[in-house]
Write a protein that holds these residues in place. Sequence first.
Motif, PDB file in Angstrom:
ATOM      1  N   TYR A 164       4.945 -47.845  40.398  1.00  0.00           N
ATOM      2  CA  TYR A 164       5.536 -48.326  39.150  1.00  0.00           C
ATOM      3  C   TYR A 164       5.632 -49.844  39.234  1.00  0.00           C
ATOM      4  O   TYR A 164       6.152 -50.394  40.207  1.00  0.00           O
ATOM      5  CB  TYR A 164       6.920 -47.714  38.936  1.00  0.00           C
ATOM      6  N   VAL A 165       5.139 -50.506  38.197  1.00  0.00           N
ATOM      7  CA  VAL A 165       5.104 -51.968  38.163  1.00  0.00           C
ATOM      8  C   VAL A 165       5.808 -52.447  36.906  1.00  0.00           C
ATOM      9  O   VAL A 165       5.460 -52.035  35.791  1.00  0.00           O
ATOM     10  CB  VAL A 165       3.656 -52.496  38.186  1.00  0.00           C
ATOM     11  N   ASN A 166       6.780 -53.320  37.091  1.00  0.00           N
ATOM     12  CA  ASN A 166       7.531 -53.880  35.974  1.00  0.00           C
ATOM     13  C   ASN A 166       7.030 -55.290  35.691  1.00  0.00           C
ATOM     14  O   ASN A 166       7.196 -56.195  36.510  1.00  0.00           O
ATOM     15  CB  ASN A 166       9.032 -53.912  36.301  1.00  0.00           C
ATOM     16  N   ALA A 167       6.396 -55.483  34.542  1.00  0.00           N
ATOM     17  CA  ALA A 167       5.864 -56.799  34.160  1.00  0.00           C
ATOM     18  C   ALA A 167       6.202 -57.036  32.687  1.00  0.00           C
ATOM     19  O   ALA A 167       7.380 -57.035  32.334  1.00  0.00           O
ATOM     20  CB  ALA A 167       4.361 -56.848  34.422  1.00  0.00           C
ATOM     21  N   ASP A 168       5.192 -57.218  31.826  1.00  0.00           N
ATOM     22  CA  ASP A 168       5.468 -57.305  30.394  1.00  0.00           C
ATOM     23  C   ASP A 168       5.869 -55.958  29.820  1.00  0.00           C
ATOM     24  O   ASP A 168       6.524 -55.851  28.799  1.00  0.00           O
ATOM     25  CB  ASP A 168       4.252 -57.830  29.652  1.00  0.00           C
ATOM     26  N   LYS A 169       5.462 -54.872  30.506  1.00  0.00           N
ATOM     27  CA  LYS A 169       5.832 -53.505  30.211  1.00  0.00           C
ATOM     28  C   LYS A 169       6.119 -52.823  31.550  1.00  0.00           C
ATOM     29  O   LYS A 169       5.927 -53.418  32.617  1.00  0.00           O
ATOM     30  CB  LYS A 169       4.699 -52.772  29.478  1.00  0.00           C
ATOM     31  N   LEU A 170       6.530 -51.578  31.483  1.00  0.00           N
ATOM     32  CA  LEU A 170       6.695 -50.798  32.701  1.00  0.00           C
ATOM     33  C   LEU A 170       5.487 -49.884  32.831  1.00  0.00           C
ATOM     34  O   LEU A 170       5.220 -49.059  31.955  1.00  0.00           O
ATOM     35  CB  LEU A 170       7.987 -49.981  32.662  1.00  0.00           C
ATOM     36  N   TYR A 171       4.732 -50.044  33.924  1.00  0.00           N
ATOM     37  CA  TYR A 171       3.480 -49.324  34.127  1.00  0.00           C
ATOM     38  C   TYR A 171       3.620 -48.323  35.276  1.00  0.00           C
ATOM     39  O   TYR A 171       4.422 -48.512  36.196  1.00  0.00           O
ATOM     40  CB  TYR A 171       2.350 -50.294  34.479  1.00  0.00           C
ATOM     41  N   ALA A 172       2.780 -47.284  35.213  1.00  0.00           N
ATOM     42  CA  ALA A 172       2.627 -46.333  36.316  1.00  0.00           C
ATOM     43  C   ALA A 172       1.162 -46.283  36.694  1.00  0.00           C
ATOM     44  O   ALA A 172       0.295 -46.119  35.828  1.00  0.00           O
ATOM     45  CB  ALA A 172       3.124 -44.944  35.916  1.00  0.00           C
TER      46      ALA A 172
END
Length: 270
Positions: A164-172
């Motif tokens: 899980y990556v938190n950047a401009d959105k939360l991605y999986a």
Amino acid sequence: TLQPWHIKPQHFTISASSGLLPAGRYAVACTALVGGIESAPSEAKFIDLPDGGGISIAASGTTAQVYISKANGQSLYFQRKVSPVATGLIDSVRDDTAPMRFAGFTAPPAGHTICAVGSQLAIASGRFVYLTAPQMPHLHDPVSGWLAYPAPITGMASDGGTLYVNADKLYAVTGLDTTEPAQSVVLERPAVPGSLVAMIDGGVCALTDRGPLIGQGETTLPARDSFAVRGVAKGAGVQLDADGDRLLLFTRRGQQTTNRLQAISARGDE
């Protein structure tokens, strides 16, 4: 005891000698073997031999694992180990041994967040996530071993198989150990920076503007209809296990001072 993360490429020299090799051009590369861990291969060296030639190899610093191609071949195969106090002679080349791997790999870049995903490490630095090779935490593929995001990464966690990556959105992101990773958007808005953490039971959790987010195979927002967070610049999260009861705790304050125990790379990067 702290040890260097990266194993430097092996230094070696080659020269022509007598042997049983057929005429042709041979490629020679070596890896360093330190504590049972193999480095990335050195840059290949080439030598032209006549019929009945051989190759003498001298390694410096540590034990070297030698890889050589067949005459005028492109693939390199393991031949033997050479200690730094002896010269190795190659008078025949086998091509039924282990092929050389990880050519062009380097040490992973320094980052501000590191987490394990399966047999790999994910390292966040700025807008990028750098990935180590599976079961090789000291090696990174600079060509394809990275992910880029539109905004700086403010959180990263793994449930074991999903990153899980938190950047401009939360991605999986799944399938990081394959040639075609898959990425999906968990939330169209980012979680509160600093609140994305791994849970005791293998999932992940984060504080969002719609309440806590729980990720365990699928993601849920159990308090989305009764909870809202607005204008939080950074936060923190943790899961506690108290007598069998597991509690999720979040704060909207976040880290306020420099962590004196943070790791610093040789370049001075955090």
